[in-house]
Design a protein around this motif. Structure first.
Motif, short mmCIF file in Angstrom:
data_model
loop_
_atom_site.label_atom_id
_atom_site.label_comp_id
_atom_site.label_asym_id
_atom_site.label_seq_id
_atom_site.Cartn_x
_atom_site.Cartn_y
_atom_site.Cartn_z
N THR A 104 0.81 -1.22 0.00
CA THR A 104 0.00 0.00 0.00
C THR A 104 0.84 1.27 0.00
O THR A 104 0.28 2.36 0.00
N CYS A 105 2.16 1.14 0.03
CA CYS A 105 2.98 2.35 0.05
C CYS A 105 4.25 2.13 -0.77
O CYS A 105 4.74 1.01 -0.92
N VAL A 106 4.77 3.23 -1.27
CA VAL A 106 5.96 3.19 -2.12
C VAL A 106 7.17 2.70 -1.34
O VAL A 106 8.02 1.98 -1.87
N SER A 107 7.28 3.10 -0.06
CA SER A 107 8.44 2.69 0.74
C SER A 107 8.49 1.17 0.89
O SER A 107 9.57 0.57 0.83
N GLU A 108 7.33 0.52 1.07
CA GLU A 108 7.31 -0.94 1.16
C GLU A 108 7.70 -1.57 -0.17
O GLU A 108 8.39 -2.59 -0.22
N ILE A 109 7.26 -0.97 -1.25
CA ILE A 109 7.63 -1.48 -2.58
C ILE A 109 9.14 -1.40 -2.76
O ILE A 109 9.77 -2.34 -3.26
N GLU A 110 9.74 -0.28 -2.35
CA GLU A 110 11.19 -0.13 -2.51
C GLU A 110 11.96 -1.08 -1.60
O GLU A 110 13.01 -1.61 -1.99
N ARG A 111 11.46 -1.32 -0.38
CA ARG A 111 12.15 -2.27 0.49
C ARG A 111 12.04 -3.69 -0.06
O ARG A 111 13.00 -4.46 0.00
N SER A 112 10.88 -4.03 -0.60
CA SER A 112 10.73 -5.35 -1.23
C SER A 112 11.64 -5.48 -2.44
O SER A 112 12.29 -6.51 -2.64
#
Length: 699
Positions: free
Chosen positions: A419-427
């Motif tokens: 649900t957030c860009v930061s989680e996408i980047e960490r993944s």
């Protein structure tokens, strides 16, 4: 690879780095390049175009080095946030570790390695024609007591790394808590995201949310914003906003005020009316639910909301600017299927990338090249050609291939339902790390003698012995890799090759304006894996081939000054995860240590030193126990804030005079930006209200 091949690679890359530095020091001072080299400063009004021409604009200077070095860590924290500080701490941590490991490797292990005669005696007169293996552990005689120096080095570095890891984890955890206490009230601190909301027949998502939280959280519930699915609303709204921006630019350039009045005042409101009509069919069974305290939001977040655990699912709401809105356009079944697609996509990308890996390995072996291409035999025997092909070209091919991996992994991660860009980047950061470890390290090491091999099948029991044979043989390749992918790639980040070329191509077609550009955000998913992989190479080779350490230290020194400069002048933070990237760094470092210890086990077995092999066995066990302790001690701080912290912060804010106004407006922060109208004209006051009135605030 011979020493001459390595020297050729170092010479080429050092020359490229020097050119990048000189060009940057000149081009950064040209007003037309401010959008490329100082977009953040330009956007914040800190970069002013000079009115007169000065000769020093054409001369290379090093003043930017001082400007990048001077700001303290607290200055960087205030300016770019805790994520930027954590990123710089990764570089500082790596530099500390390899300064210690380098001292041991250069002054103790290299003399021990050179004193052996397992391979052949070193020719000090014609040193350029020696292979780099004479500097490695491969040159130490089998069964030699000198191998105990290497075992001692492995133990000592393991202890040093664990100590520094613990200190950094503790330091960053304390910074995360301090950053929370020093921050102003933020909407995401008071808000949770609720999904899988059950809706009874004849009701709506908004009324279901209102009724549920009014009944079960009556003392803390504040307001809610229902999420709407991306569809015509998203498409039409974005089209309108893009059209409006183009009209603004046209008026700025051509001063067409009459055109602006007719087109925008008559046509755009009609489009927005159509958007409002379409809104009723776009609800998603998800909502941002806000509370009147951080503690109230935490209670709702961590408690099971219903007897059916698949309903009323809760997660921490991201920052408003960090929300990844396209996620909400997926159904539950669509998200489940997308996870399977993500797994298949990662496997396919990994397999496809083996093609450039095998090409690279073929180029490093001239004998194989002559076999496959006999017509090139005369050319390949030329000294300068062989040095460039074996020392520089393979890593250049690998560098170009790796450039496309982080964007691909980010696109793949965006399909996982985050649900957030930061989680996408960490993944994406996780994916890029393991992709690089497998495809760059293991594939290059284990396929070094198999140019035509497509699939590598290994037995688990044989991995340490195979690594013990293959890893030292690839030392020269990875030294050249550090020089090419480290030195040159980092220097090209300073020069910003692609944005600069794009700026040159666009200049003839656009007028010079300080408003029509976007400040980029820092690509953590691209640069953190690179640093961590260089760390893995350092841990792996510091006792096998210590010659790699000086080149690694050169990379970390370059990275420190260049990335500080970029964080201050180029990149602006788009989100703040408050240091959540550090657990990724910790886990990757632990993996690198265990890999180093496994290779040491295989090396000592191969070198027929059984007692050293036995003494190595406790190391990975102790390392994993240390990792488990750190996970229990520090990881919870990075997943949630404690009751102690939340209650203390809530009490501090009770006396804040702006707090009532903030609570009244907290839900408005989570309106989908595509559904919030732009203020086209002062005469259209009705357009200032949200397109979809989904928030209700309880008094």
């Amino acid at each position: 690879m011979f020493v001459s091949g390595l020297l050729a690679s170092v010479a080429i890359n050092f020359t490229l780095c020097t050119i990048f530095f000189i060009l940057y020091s000149v081009l950064r001072k040209q007003p037309g390049n401010y959008k490329v080299y100082a977009p953040r400063m330009l956007a914040e009004g800190r970069a002013h175009r000079p009115r007169r021409f000065h000769l020093d604009r054409l001369l290379p200077t090093a003043g930017w080095l001082k400007n990048a070095w001077q700001p303290s860590e607290n200055d960087l924290l205030a300016y770019s946030g805790l994520d930027a500080v954590v990123f710089m701490r990764i570089i500082i941590f790596s530099f500390k570790v390899f300064c210690i490991a380098g001292f041991i490797g250069i002054f103790i292990l290299i003399p021990v390695n050179c004193s052996g005669n397992q391979l052949h005696d070193m020719d000090y007169v014609n040193i350029a024609n020696n292979t780099l293996e004479v500097f490695s552990i491969s040159n130490v005689n089998n069964g030699s007591d000198r191998l105990w120096y290497h075992l001692g080095a492995v133990y000592f570095v393991t202890l040093i790394v664990c100590y520094l890891l613990y200190a950094e984890y503790k330091n960053i955890a304390s910074k995360r808590i301090a950053y929370f206490f020093s921050s102003e009230p933020q909407p995401h601190q008071f808000t949770i995201l609720v999904s899988n909301i059950p809706v009874s027949k004849g009701s709506s998502v908004r009324s279901s949310v209102e009724n549920f939280f009014t009944e079960y959280h009556p003392d803390t519930y504040l307001s809610s914003v229902v999420v709407h699915r991306k569809s015509k609303v998203w498409t039409v709204s974005n089209a309108v906003k893009n059209l409006y921006k183009k009209i603004i630019n046209l008026r700025r350039v051509h001063n067409q005020q009459q055109y602006m009045r007719v087109d925008h005042q008559e046509k755009m409101p009609d489009v927005e009316v159509n958007v409002r009509i379409d809104k009723s069919r776009e609800e998603v069974r998800a909502a941002f639910v806000s509370f009147n305290s951080r503690y109230g939001a935490a209670i709702a977040l961590h408690m099971l909301q219903a007897n059916n655990p698949t309903q009323w699912l809760t997660e921490q709401a991201p920052e408003p600017q960090d929300v990844y809105w396209p996620f909400f356009s997926s159904t539950f079944m669509g998200r489940w299927i997308s996870k399977l697609i993500v797994i298949v996509s990662c496997v396919l990308v990994t397999i496809l990338f083996l093609i450039p890996v095998f090409i690279v390995q073929g180029l490093t072996n001239l004998a194989q090249l002559e076999t496959y291409f006999p017509a090139l035999k005369n050319i390949l025997t030329m000294s300068i050609v062989s040095q460039v092909i074996t020392g520089y070209v393979p890593n250049l091919i690998l560098q170009v291939s790796l450039k496309i991996v982080p964007p691909i992994m980010k696109v793949i991660s965006s399909q996982q339902g985050y649900t957030c860009v930061s989680e996408i980047e960490r993944s994406a950061c996780h994916k890029v790390i393991w992709f690089t470890v497998f495809n760059v390290f293991f594939a290059n090491v284990l396929s070094a003698s198999a140019f035509s091999l497509v699939f590598i099948i290994l037995e688990i029991k044989e991995i340490p012995s195979k690594l013990a044979v293959s890893v030292p043989a690839q030392a020269s390749f990875f030294i050249a890799y550090v020089v090419t992918l480290g030195w040159t790639s980092t220097s090209s980040e300073l020069f910003r090759v692609i944005p600069f070329i794009g700026s040159l191509l666009c200049k003839p077609f656009s007028r010079n304006s300080d408003h029509d550009f976007t400040v980029p955000s820092f690509p953590y998913h691209q640069d953190i894996p690179k640093i961590l992989f260089f760390g893995l190479l350092g841990f792996t080779y510091f006792f096998l081939a210590p010659l790699i350490i000086p080149f690694l230290l050169g990379y970390f020194a370059l990275a420190y000054i260049i990335y500080r400069n970029q964080l201050l002048n180029v990149y602006a933070p788009k989100y703040e995860s408050a240091g959540k990237f550090w657990p990724v760094v910790h886990d990757s470092t632990i993996f690198s240590l265990v890999l180093m210890q496994s290779i040491a086990f295989g090396i000592f077995t191969l070198k027929k030193l059984p007692h050293a092999t036995s003494v190595t066995l406790p190391l990975p066990v102790l390392t994993l126990l240390f990792n488990e302790y750190c996970r229990k001690r520090f990881l919870p701080i990075f997943t949630a804030y404690s009751t102690e912290a939340l209650r203390k912060k809530d009490r501090e804010d009770q006396s804040h005079p702006a707090m009532p106004q903030f609570l009244n407006q907290v839900s408005a922060a989570y309106h989908n930006p595509a559904l919030v109208p732009m203020s086209y004209s002062a005469s259209y006051d009705s357009l200032h209200k949200p397109l979809i009135p989904t928030a209700e605030v309880r008094g």
